[in-house]
Design a protein around this motif. Structure first.
Motif: not given
Length: 132
Positions: A87-94, A115, A117-118, A125
């Motif tokens: 999970y977390g920032e950059g999940i789409t690329d992973r 999810q 937002p922070r 989102r």
């Protein structure tokens, strides 16, 4: 009588009821989306109750399964033959790298929830683009 199942002696009534509900939810979702052998599917919360059953059933059907989870659950998902993604920032690329899918297309994305937002406030989102 086909709707009655015997409770395993090793399970409490609460655990048996929860397992039935999670399993029925997972199976209904996969059936409704017609997940099959040629599909690539991303399952959110793949190490959770419904998610872990969805991942196993989708894998059994021959689908390529990418599961989102925390790093502590990577070994569990790998044992099931699932590609774990943190999970977390950059999940789409992973997810793109794990699924080896170009652009913004995948066959299905199953989400256990939206999810926030922070900070936990505001609108949820949007999920990744899902096309059939």
């Amino acid at each position: 009588m086909a709707a009655i199942a015997q409770k395993p002696k090793t399970l409490t009534w609460e655990a048996a009821g929860g397992l039935f509900l999670a399993g029925a939810t997972a199976l209904d979702t996969l059936d409704a989306l017609k997940i099959g052998a040629d599909d690539t599917v991303v399952i959110s919360a793949a190490a959770g109750g419904v998610g872990s059953i969805e991942t196993q059933l989708a894998k059994h059907r021959g689908a390529t399964v990418v599961g989102t989870c925390g790093e502590r659950n990577f070994d569990y998902l790998r044992q099931l033959g699932i590609k774990p993604v943190r999970y977390g920032e950059g999940i789409t690329d992973r997810i793109r790298r794990a699924a080896r899918w170009p652009g913004d297309r995948l066959d299905r994305q199953l989400r256990a929830g939206w999810q926030r937002p922070r900070g936990g406030t505001g609108r949820a989102r949007r999920p990744l683009q899902v096309e059939r």
